[in-house]
Design a protein around this motif. Sequence first.
Motif, PDB file in Angstrom:
ATOM      1  N   ASP A  82       0.832  -1.209   0.000  1.00  0.00           N
ATOM      2  CA  ASP A  82       0.000   0.000   0.000  1.00  0.00           C
ATOM      3  C   ASP A  82       0.868   1.260   0.000  1.00  0.00           C
ATOM      4  OD1 ASP A  82      -2.244  -1.517  -0.032  1.00  0.00           O
ATOM      5  OD2 ASP A  82      -2.774  -1.223   2.083  1.00  0.00           O
ATOM      6  N   VAL A  83       1.947   1.247   0.801  1.00  0.00           N
ATOM      7  CA  VAL A  83       2.842   2.407   0.845  1.00  0.00           C
ATOM      8  C   VAL A  83       3.495   2.615  -0.521  1.00  0.00           C
ATOM      9  CG1 VAL A  83       4.999   3.291   1.821  1.00  0.00           C
ATOM     10  CG2 VAL A  83       3.274   2.273   3.319  1.00  0.00           C
ATOM     11  N   GLN A  84       3.959   1.528  -1.136  1.00  0.00           N
ATOM     12  CA  GLN A  84       4.617   1.648  -2.433  1.00  0.00           C
ATOM     13  C   GLN A  84       3.649   2.134  -3.509  1.00  0.00           C
ATOM     14  OE1 GLN A  84       7.770  -1.297  -3.541  1.00  0.00           O
ATOM     15  NE2 GLN A  84       6.963  -2.431  -1.790  1.00  0.00           N
ATOM     16  N   LYS A  85       2.385   1.710  -3.427  1.00  0.00           N
ATOM     17  CA  LYS A  85       1.408   2.180  -4.409  1.00  0.00           C
ATOM     18  C   LYS A  85       1.176   3.678  -4.291  1.00  0.00           C
ATOM     19  CE  LYS A  85      -1.966  -0.739  -3.612  1.00  0.00           C
ATOM     20  NZ  LYS A  85      -3.300  -1.380  -3.737  1.00  0.00           N
ATOM     21  N   VAL A  86       1.087   4.170  -3.060  1.00  0.00           N
ATOM     22  CA  VAL A  86       0.893   5.608  -2.871  1.00  0.00           C
ATOM     23  C   VAL A  86       2.064   6.381  -3.465  1.00  0.00           C
ATOM     24  CG1 VAL A  86       0.777   7.443  -1.152  1.00  0.00           C
ATOM     25  CG2 VAL A  86      -0.562   5.362  -0.835  1.00  0.00           C
ATOM     26  N   VAL A  87       3.287   5.903  -3.201  1.00  0.00           N
ATOM     27  CA  VAL A  87       4.479   6.575  -3.720  1.00  0.00           C
ATOM     28  C   VAL A  87       4.492   6.530  -5.242  1.00  0.00           C
ATOM     29  CG1 VAL A  87       6.994   6.496  -3.814  1.00  0.00           C
ATOM     30  CG2 VAL A  87       5.821   6.134  -1.635  1.00  0.00           C
ATOM     31  N   LYS A  88       4.194   5.358  -5.792  1.00  0.00           N
ATOM     32  CA  LYS A  88       4.209   5.197  -7.252  1.00  0.00           C
ATOM     33  C   LYS A  88       3.145   6.083  -7.903  1.00  0.00           C
ATOM     34  CE  LYS A  88       7.209   1.772  -8.221  1.00  0.00           C
ATOM     35  NZ  LYS A  88       8.143   1.731  -9.358  1.00  0.00           N
ATOM     36  N   ARG A  89       1.989   6.181  -7.298  1.00  0.00           N
ATOM     37  CA  ARG A  89       0.930   7.031  -7.859  1.00  0.00           C
ATOM     38  C   ARG A  89       1.349   8.486  -7.860  1.00  0.00           C
ATOM     39  NH1 ARG A  89      -3.431   3.685  -4.395  1.00  0.00           N
ATOM     40  NH2 ARG A  89      -3.906   2.051  -5.927  1.00  0.00           N
ATOM     41  N   ARG A  90       1.978   8.936  -6.776  1.00  0.00           N
ATOM     42  CA  ARG A  90       2.444  10.311  -6.723  1.00  0.00           C
ATOM     43  C   ARG A  90       3.564  10.545  -7.733  1.00  0.00           C
ATOM     44  NH1 ARG A  90      -0.465  13.497  -6.459  1.00  0.00           N
ATOM     45  NH2 ARG A  90       1.219  15.010  -6.185  1.00  0.00           N
ATOM     46  N   MET A  91       4.424   9.551  -7.906  1.00  0.00           N
ATOM     47  CA  MET A  91       5.509   9.661  -8.884  1.00  0.00           C
ATOM     48  C   MET A  91       4.938   9.763 -10.300  1.00  0.00           C
ATOM     49  SD  MET A  91       8.266   6.916  -7.351  1.00  0.00           S
ATOM     50  CE  MET A  91       9.279   6.974  -8.834  1.00  0.00           C
ATOM     51  N   ALA A  92       3.917   8.966 -10.587  1.00  0.00           N
ATOM     52  CA  ALA A  92       3.293   9.004 -11.913  1.00  0.00           C
ATOM     53  C   ALA A  92       2.658  10.358 -12.167  1.00  0.00           C
ATOM     54  CB  ALA A  92       2.252   7.893 -12.032  1.00  0.00           C
ATOM     55  N   ALA A  93       1.979  10.905 -11.151  1.00  0.00           N
ATOM     56  CA  ALA A  93       1.355  12.222 -11.294  1.00  0.00           C
ATOM     57  C   ALA A  93       2.413  13.312 -11.458  1.00  0.00           C
ATOM     58  CB  ALA A  93       0.471  12.508 -10.080  1.00  0.00           C
ATOM     59  N   GLU A  94       3.498  13.221 -10.665  1.00  0.00           N
ATOM     60  CA  GLU A  94       4.550  14.233 -10.719  1.00  0.00           C
ATOM     61  C   GLU A  94       5.264  14.213 -12.066  1.00  0.00           C
ATOM     62  OE1 GLU A  94       6.809  17.422  -9.218  1.00  0.00           O
ATOM     63  OE2 GLU A  94       4.898  16.504  -8.670  1.00  0.00           O
ATOM     64  N   TYR A  95       5.413  13.026 -12.621  1.00  0.00           N
ATOM     65  CA  TYR A  95       6.046  12.918 -13.946  1.00  0.00           C
ATOM     66  C   TYR A  95       5.252  13.718 -14.974  1.00  0.00           C
ATOM     67  CZ  TYR A  95       7.761  10.914 -18.310  1.00  0.00           C
ATOM     68  OH  TYR A  95       8.277  10.748 -19.575  1.00  0.00           O
ATOM     69  N   SER A  96       3.921  13.580 -14.955  1.00  0.00           N
ATOM     70  CA  SER A  96       3.079  14.311 -15.893  1.00  0.00           C
ATOM     71  C   SER A  96       3.151  15.808 -15.649  1.00  0.00           C
ATOM     72  CB  SER A  96       1.625  13.837 -15.783  1.00  0.00           C
ATOM     73  OG  SER A  96       1.495  12.520 -16.252  1.00  0.00           O
ATOM     74  N   ARG A  97       3.180  16.204 -14.356  1.00  0.00           N
ATOM     75  CA  ARG A  97       3.252  17.624 -14.038  1.00  0.00           C
ATOM     76  C   ARG A  97       4.557  18.230 -14.535  1.00  0.00           C
ATOM     77  NH1 ARG A  97       5.239  21.304 -11.091  1.00  0.00           N
ATOM     78  NH2 ARG A  97       6.749  19.870 -10.160  1.00  0.00           N
ATOM     79  N   GLU A  98       5.669  17.526 -14.293  1.00  0.00           N
ATOM     80  CA  GLU A  98       6.965  18.034 -14.743  1.00  0.00           C
ATOM     81  C   GLU A  98       7.030  18.080 -16.271  1.00  0.00           C
ATOM     82  OE1 GLU A  98       9.914  15.587 -12.987  1.00  0.00           O
ATOM     83  OE2 GLU A  98       9.749  16.501 -10.989  1.00  0.00           O
ATOM     84  N   LEU A  99       6.468  17.063 -16.915  1.00  0.00           N
ATOM     85  CA  LEU A  99       6.451  17.046 -18.373  1.00  0.00           C
ATOM     86  C   LEU A  99       5.633  18.205 -18.918  1.00  0.00           C
ATOM     87  CD1 LEU A  99       7.270  15.508 -20.945  1.00  0.00           C
ATOM     88  CD2 LEU A  99       5.127  14.239 -20.760  1.00  0.00           C
ATOM     89  N   SER A 100       4.499  18.499 -18.252  1.00  0.00           N
ATOM     90  CA  SER A 100       3.655  19.608 -18.674  1.00  0.00           C
ATOM     91  C   SER A 100       4.416  20.927 -18.585  1.00  0.00           C
ATOM     92  CB  SER A 100       2.392  19.671 -17.805  1.00  0.00           C
ATOM     93  OG  SER A 100       1.623  20.825 -18.100  1.00  0.00           O
ATOM     94  N   VAL A 101       5.181  21.122 -17.497  1.00  0.00           N
ATOM     95  CA  VAL A 101       5.963  22.350 -17.328  1.00  0.00           C
ATOM     96  C   VAL A 101       7.016  22.471 -18.430  1.00  0.00           C
ATOM     97  CG1 VAL A 101       7.615  23.540 -15.828  1.00  0.00           C
ATOM     98  CG2 VAL A 101       5.570  22.470 -14.853  1.00  0.00           C
ATOM     99  N   LYS A 102       7.686  21.357 -18.736  1.00  0.00           N
ATOM    100  CA  LYS A 102       8.727  21.387 -19.769  1.00  0.00           C
ATOM    101  C   LYS A 102       8.132  21.648 -21.153  1.00  0.00           C
ATOM    102  CE  LYS A 102      11.781  18.200 -17.278  1.00  0.00           C
ATOM    103  NZ  LYS A 102      12.368  16.831 -17.266  1.00  0.00           N
ATOM    104  N   VAL A 103       6.999  21.008 -21.442  1.00  0.00           N
ATOM    105  CA  VAL A 103       6.354  21.212 -22.745  1.00  0.00           C
ATOM    106  C   VAL A 103       5.906  22.661 -22.883  1.00  0.00           C
ATOM    107  CG1 VAL A 103       4.315  20.629 -24.124  1.00  0.00           C
ATOM    108  CG2 VAL A 103       5.661  18.817 -23.062  1.00  0.00           C
ATOM    109  N   PHE A 104       5.312  23.216 -21.807  1.00  0.00           N
ATOM    110  CA  PHE A 104       4.849  24.603 -21.857  1.00  0.00           C
ATOM    111  C   PHE A 104       6.023  25.555 -22.096  1.00  0.00           C
ATOM    112  CE2 PHE A 104       3.854  28.691 -19.924  1.00  0.00           C
ATOM    113  CZ  PHE A 104       2.612  28.973 -20.481  1.00  0.00           C
ATOM    114  N   ALA A 105       7.125  25.316 -21.405  1.00  0.00           N
ATOM    115  CA  ALA A 105       8.298  26.181 -21.575  1.00  0.00           C
ATOM    116  C   ALA A 105       8.827  26.096 -22.998  1.00  0.00           C
ATOM    117  CB  ALA A 105       9.386  25.791 -20.575  1.00  0.00           C
TER     118      ALA A 105
END
Length: 518
Positions: free
Chosen positions: A133-156
Amino acid sequence: MSSSSEDKLSKGLVRAAEYVRMSTEHQRYSTENQSDAIRQYALQRGLEIVRTYADAGRSGLNIDGRSGLQRLLSDIENGTADFTVVVVYDISRWGRFQDSDEAASYEYRCRAQGVRVAYCAEQFENDGSIGSDVQKVVKRRMAAEYSRELSVKVFAGQRRLIQLGFRQGGPPGFGLRRHLVDENGESKGELLRKQHKSIQTDRVVLVPGPPNETELVREIYRRFVHDQLSEAVIAADLNRRGITTDASRLWTRGTIHQILINEKYIGNNVWNRGSFKLKQRRVRNSPNLWIRANSVFEPIVERSLFDAAQQIIQARSRRMTNDEMLKSLSDLLVRRGDLSGLIIDEAEGCPSSSAYQSRFGNLLRAYQLVGYTPDRDYRYIEVNRALRRLFPGVVSDVVRGIENAGGYVIRDAETELLQINNEFSVSIVIARCRETAAGAMRWRIRLDRGLLPDVTIAVRMDRANIAAFDYLILPTLDMNERVLRVQEYNGISLDAYLFDSLDRLFEMAERISVREAA
């Protein structure tokens, strides 16, 4: 696998389904590669894959548009699922939801119905233990953060390209053309409609179109500014003169208004008027957030003439108080029974939709102030009515094109079925464009099996459902479904029938004189 292994595994296998997804942002894993890994995992765990649910080319940021995942959840919750395990490649394939609780909720909905979700490429067993359960929470946040960082890079990256004077998508507009240049700015030629750059370092700029179009744009500005004619009057005159838009359609108040307010005609490159970051909510950005580069394209209209047009447009709404603008909007709602940006822009005597957005922040706020709640079905009804009014003209255009090619047509007044040269029959359907939450174009084409035409012409409308986007010329013998759900690109099996015009149909109807043999 040997036959002995197959016999061994055929006993006591647990029935399972696989879910695979590939987004346009992440081409690293194809759905086929995911499926190969899932089936190897299933073989090792005594699972038999009996169902496949797939979302190819779908973002994992939300569940909208992911028909595969929606169908999977529906089957499980409706009790029609004949499996007890769902195998997914990894957490990110299940989704890159920005709210990790949303990701967890879909897995919980499966588990609540007795269906377990397994991730074959993760380093943990999804067994409900504290560790997993702990690893799933971390992985889900990592997956979301990856998209957020990608969005920032694409926008720039997009912002940088805009500031350098390069076009970032969208049709050029009347009087303009898209032109391809290489990384050194050297010309590579005009990009025609539906053509896209094939080399990553190539860029697109806007250039003036044919002289007759650029002169017409200037004429529209002069007549609006100097002759003080309204958009509706200008549109009516162009239609009377037989001049059509770049989409070969009649001019309207709205199409003239769009030419008058777009800065690309003075060479400015403006982007980020609206945004849809991480597919959460589409918003209209305030002007201070717009990304712009001034005087990067060759202008068609003089800056002084453009500014004069903006002053006239702004003065129309400045002369009205907030209450007067809302009264005009309320009266329009009573007359039409519905509101949209298109309806507002086409209404004579009413401020433009951009004026309402500027005065009240956005159209939704203006709608609320007049007691109107947009209903998607109502807007569909309005569009459908407009398309029904358009249909007779489309049929007449087809008949005229065939006759101009030397063919002859028998038109059934009741069914609108066309008999061409007594050789083949043609049915015409108009497909309304539906825009997904991600901005992709979709069409639903109903084939009339009752009339049994030899050929169906499906007119795919543009985003605004005002003009034809393109045409599908579909032979009935090759179509096995009653309803086709298509997107902009569908693969060669369907796109082989896709054309920018109906010239191919007219060629089929052309009559060729053959000399009588001596």
